[in-house]
Design an enzyme around this catalytic site. Sequence first.
Site, PDB file in Angstrom:
ATOM      1  CG  ASP A  11      -1.931  -1.140   1.212  1.00  0.00           C
ATOM      2  OD1 ASP A  11      -1.979  -1.875   0.213  1.00  0.00           O
ATOM      3  OD2 ASP A  11      -2.630  -1.302   2.222  1.00  0.00           O
ATOM      4  CE  LYS A  87      -3.504  -4.510   1.729  1.00  0.00           C
ATOM      5  NZ  LYS A  87      -4.383  -3.490   2.314  1.00  0.00           N
ATOM      6  CB  CYS A 120      -2.233  -3.279   5.501  1.00  0.00           C
ATOM      7  SG  CYS A 120      -3.878  -2.580   5.175  1.00  0.00           S
TER       8      CYS A 120
END
Length: 209
Positions: A11, A87, A120
């Site tokens: 990310d 995701k 995450c």
Amino acid sequence: MKPRRALLVIDVQNEYFTGNLPIEYPPTEISLPNITRAIDAARAADIPVIIIQHTAPAGAPIFDKGSPGWELHAEIAKRPYAALFEKTSASSFAGTGLGEWLTAHKIDTLTIVGYMTHNCDATTTFDAAGSGYSVEVLSDATGSLPYENRAGAASAEEIHRVFTVVMHSNFAAVLETSAWIESVETGRAPERGNLLVSNQTARNKRGAA
């Protein structure tokens, strides 16, 4: 036996730089250069680089697919990678096909960089460790932001520190980028902590005080 590593870049998207979720600790001026150093070192060592990109439904306030905040940071987007998975939840394994890719490529060790340390990164670390992978987390190539809600408040530094301490106690080897690069180059495994020693060290220091 030499680990079969993959570098998981989680990310690293504009949302954390110019969007609604600015990373505060370590500041991105520190974490982003370390992320790119890790990517470059991985490629030099023939370690596959896997990009994870978080995606939210259209119109969401963060990570709206196709929006500037959803896009990968330019320093990540311009670098080659072996695979990219989108995701929709915290874990990089949930519904992405990552696990199947790792199995197909006989990966046994995951090195994690990116954001956020406590969300995450941590969820992916716990899932990976629970699935039998050896996990490494680069503390200066990750980052957190502050929270306040009805449960209380915590600074970005507190959140990052607590999560990295917990991860190193039982789930991953937590180390800085320079130490990881040295480990890759020399073949020496990074130091790993454990739950009992982590607790006993804290108790002994408290008793000594």
